[in-house]
Motif scaffolding. Structure first.
Motif, PDB file in Angstrom:
ATOM      1  N   HIS A 149       0.849  -1.196   0.000  1.00 56.94           N
ATOM      2  CA  HIS A 149       0.000   0.000   0.000  1.00 56.94           C
ATOM      3  C   HIS A 149       0.878   1.237   0.000  1.00 56.94           C
ATOM      4  O   HIS A 149       1.785   1.379   0.825  1.00 56.94           O
ATOM      5  CB  HIS A 149      -0.919   0.023   1.213  1.00 56.94           C
ATOM      6  CG  HIS A 149      -1.801   1.238   1.282  1.00 56.94           C
ATOM      7  ND1 HIS A 149      -2.718   1.559   0.302  1.00 56.94           N
ATOM      8  CD2 HIS A 149      -1.891   2.227   2.211  1.00 56.94           C
ATOM      9  CE1 HIS A 149      -3.348   2.670   0.616  1.00 56.94           C
ATOM     10  NE2 HIS A 149      -2.860   3.106   1.777  1.00 56.94           N
ATOM     11  N   ASN A 150       0.586   2.120  -0.965  1.00 50.65           N
ATOM     12  CA  ASN A 150       1.235   3.430  -1.046  1.00 50.65           C
ATOM     13  C   ASN A 150       0.121   4.468  -1.020  1.00 50.65           C
ATOM     14  O   ASN A 150      -0.655   4.572  -1.978  1.00 50.65           O
ATOM     15  CB  ASN A 150       2.043   3.533  -2.346  1.00 50.65           C
ATOM     16  CG  ASN A 150       2.592   4.936  -2.574  1.00 50.65           C
ATOM     17  OD1 ASN A 150       2.482   5.814  -1.718  1.00 50.65           O
ATOM     18  ND2 ASN A 150       3.176   5.157  -3.756  1.00 50.65           N
ATOM     19  N   HIS A 192       0.123   7.552  -1.374  1.00 48.00           N
ATOM     20  CA  HIS A 192       0.428   8.812  -2.047  1.00 48.00           C
ATOM     21  C   HIS A 192       0.227   8.711  -3.556  1.00 48.00           C
ATOM     22  O   HIS A 192       0.434   7.659  -4.173  1.00 48.00           O
ATOM     23  CB  HIS A 192       1.875   9.235  -1.749  1.00 48.00           C
ATOM     24  CG  HIS A 192       2.166   9.314  -0.287  1.00 48.00           C
ATOM     25  ND1 HIS A 192       1.782  10.378   0.494  1.00 48.00           N
ATOM     26  CD2 HIS A 192       2.765   8.421   0.552  1.00 48.00           C
ATOM     27  CE1 HIS A 192       2.161  10.162   1.756  1.00 48.00           C
ATOM     28  NE2 HIS A 192       2.757   8.984   1.813  1.00 48.00           N
ATOM     29  N   GLY A 193      -0.161   9.843  -4.174  1.00 49.15           N
ATOM     30  CA  GLY A 193      -0.321   9.918  -5.624  1.00 49.15           C
ATOM     31  C   GLY A 193      -1.299   8.880  -6.131  1.00 49.15           C
ATOM     32  O   GLY A 193      -2.402   8.717  -5.595  1.00 49.15           O
ATOM     33  N   ASN A 194      -0.885   8.182  -7.161  1.00 48.53           N
ATOM     34  CA  ASN A 194      -1.762   7.157  -7.737  1.00 48.53           C
ATOM     35  C   ASN A 194      -1.581   5.797  -7.084  1.00 48.53           C
ATOM     36  O   ASN A 194      -2.090   4.793  -7.571  1.00 48.53           O
ATOM     37  CB  ASN A 194      -1.541   7.057  -9.254  1.00 48.53           C
ATOM     38  CG  ASN A 194      -0.128   6.586  -9.601  1.00 48.53           C
ATOM     39  OD1 ASN A 194       0.662   6.317  -8.712  1.00 48.53           O
ATOM     40  ND2 ASN A 194       0.173   6.514 -10.896  1.00 48.53           N
ATOM     41  N   GLY A 195      -0.793   5.766  -5.977  1.00 54.89           N
ATOM     42  CA  GLY A 195      -0.596   4.527  -5.243  1.00 54.89           C
ATOM     43  C   GLY A 195       0.353   3.549  -5.899  1.00 54.89           C
ATOM     44  O   GLY A 195       0.356   2.350  -5.558  1.00 54.89           O
ATOM     45  N   ALA A 196       1.184   4.046  -6.833  1.00 51.59           N
ATOM     46  CA  ALA A 196       2.117   3.159  -7.545  1.00 51.59           C
ATOM     47  C   ALA A 196       3.043   2.455  -6.557  1.00 51.59           C
ATOM     48  O   ALA A 196       3.478   3.032  -5.555  1.00 51.59           O
ATOM     49  CB  ALA A 196       2.926   3.965  -8.554  1.00 51.59           C
ATOM     50  N   ARG A 197       3.341   1.205  -6.869  1.00 53.32           N
ATOM     51  CA  ARG A 197       4.206   0.413  -5.989  1.00 53.32           C
ATOM     52  C   ARG A 197       5.307  -0.269  -6.821  1.00 53.32           C
ATOM     53  O   ARG A 197       5.300  -1.481  -7.016  1.00 53.32           O
ATOM     54  CB  ARG A 197       3.386  -0.627  -5.227  1.00 53.32           C
ATOM     55  CG  ARG A 197       2.439  -0.006  -4.206  1.00 53.32           C
ATOM     56  CD  ARG A 197       1.612  -1.025  -3.454  1.00 53.32           C
ATOM     57  NE  ARG A 197       0.511  -1.533  -4.281  1.00 53.32           N
ATOM     58  CZ  ARG A 197       0.384  -2.779  -4.708  1.00 53.32           C
ATOM     59  NH1 ARG A 197       1.325  -3.678  -4.428  1.00 53.32           N
ATOM     60  NH2 ARG A 197      -0.662  -3.157  -5.418  1.00 53.32           N
TER      61      ARG A 197
END
Length: 340
Positions: free
Chosen positions: A83-84, A86-91
């Motif tokens: 889980h990120n 921030h932003g678009n949640g890119a991992r």
């Protein structure tokens, strides 16, 4: 840079030290975050968030995932960023963190800090006495400010008890001491028998105050890299060793840094199983002998180590050093093998 054998199993913690609240502990100069996942399985992650390098051990578990305390990234027990916020949640892969192989066995948390492909659980030494219902185990954890090898030397010559632990372990039969060193596949044993002596203060407590002549044994087994199991026993003179009152002692050293280590110790006895008073006897012995007396000696040696090494001083050898020297050479071989 310190030289460690990384492709081996070390104890990182005792089971009771771990919960869903992460424990930060340095092993072989590597900061770790250790914790129990909701299913009880232990996870070990590098204690450095890949974003801004905050310690993950300061984080909390959120829905079973370890959340970084700085920007809220969440990681599963395998180090995958799940889980990120921030932003678009890119991992991307750069957000994953290193995880380490962990095995919980014999009431010990084992970790392999080296190549995961070489982490064979079958190589973990046997400390089954710690969970054997025929024994009662008491023990704990200590921190010692010395290179772990100094304590390995200390433990592979248990004859030092005659002098370092004289108040509890001194015997009047020390001059009749019999020694034997056995080299096996992946282990070294130092066997020591003290025949026909008056029970030491500690042995007299094992025997409930009996004061008849006894045979005593003080053996120790080494397995790579620094896991030792000793056998302290006493019996009326002439009794077979197998019929003795005895305690099997856990002595496992895990390097923290070049000049400090973790000490996991325990005593698993075959007598007084349901006797809390005997628990107290052994806890008192551990606090005095291990945490105070041995610790004082090896830390004093550590403080002189830089001078000794800088001046090329070599240790003088005694006949009682055979087992310790053999173990030292085995550790050197393991270090050289990894370096190659």
């Amino acid at each position: 840079m310190a030289t460690f054998v990384r492709n081996a199993w070390y104890v990182a913690a005792l089971p009771e030290e771990l919960s869903e609240k992460p424990l930060g502990r340095t092993i072989l100069d590597t900061p770790l975050a250790l914790y129990r996942q909701p299913d009880g399985v232990v996870a070990a992650l590098l204690d450095i968030c890949p974003h801004r390098f905050a310690p993950l051990s300061d984080g909390i578990l959120v829905n079973g995932h370890l959340q970084c305390p700085y920007h809220g990234l969440e990681f599963d027990g395998g180090g995958q960023c799940v889980h990120n916020p921030h932003g678009n949640g890119a991992r991307p892969a750069s957000l994953n963190v290193r995880s380490f192989p962990v095995v919980e066995r014999d009431a010990l948390i084992w970790i392999c800090p080296g190549d995961p492909a070489l982490a064979d659980p079958g190589a973990i030494p046997d400390f089954g006495c710690r969970v054997d219902p025929a024994y009662r185990t008491v023990g704990g954890y200590g921190h010692v400010d010395c290179n772990y090898k100094l304590l390995v030397d200390n433990l592979m010559d248990l004859g030092h008890a005659q002098y370092v632990h004289r108040a509890n372990a001194q015997t009047d039969a020390f001059d009749r001491l019999e020694r034997e060193v056995i080299v096996g596949d992946g282990e070294i044993q130092a066997l020591m028998k003290i025949p026909g002596g008056t029970p030491s203060v500690l042995m007299a407590k094992f025997l409930r105050g009996a004061n008849t002549p006894v045979d005593a044994w003080n053996d120790i087994r080494w397995n790579k890299v620094s896991a030792m199991l000793n056998f302290i026993a006493v019996a009326p003179e002439g009794t077979p060793k197998e019929q003795s009152i005895h305690s099997r002692g856990t002595h496992i050293l895990t390097p923290e840094t070049e000049a400090s280590c973790h000490y996991f110790f325990g005593s698993s006895r075959n007598f007084g199983i349901d006797d809390p008073e005997m628990d107290g006897v052994l806890r008192s012995w551990q606090a005095q002998a291990l945490v105070k007396e041995d610790k004082v000696v090896v830390e004093a040696i550590e403080r002189r180590r830089a001078y000794v090494e800088a001046n090329g001083i070599r240790p003088a050898m005694l006949s009682c050093d055979e087992a310790a020297v053999r173990v030292s050479r085995e550790i050197e071989k393991l270090e050289q093998l990894e370096a190659a």
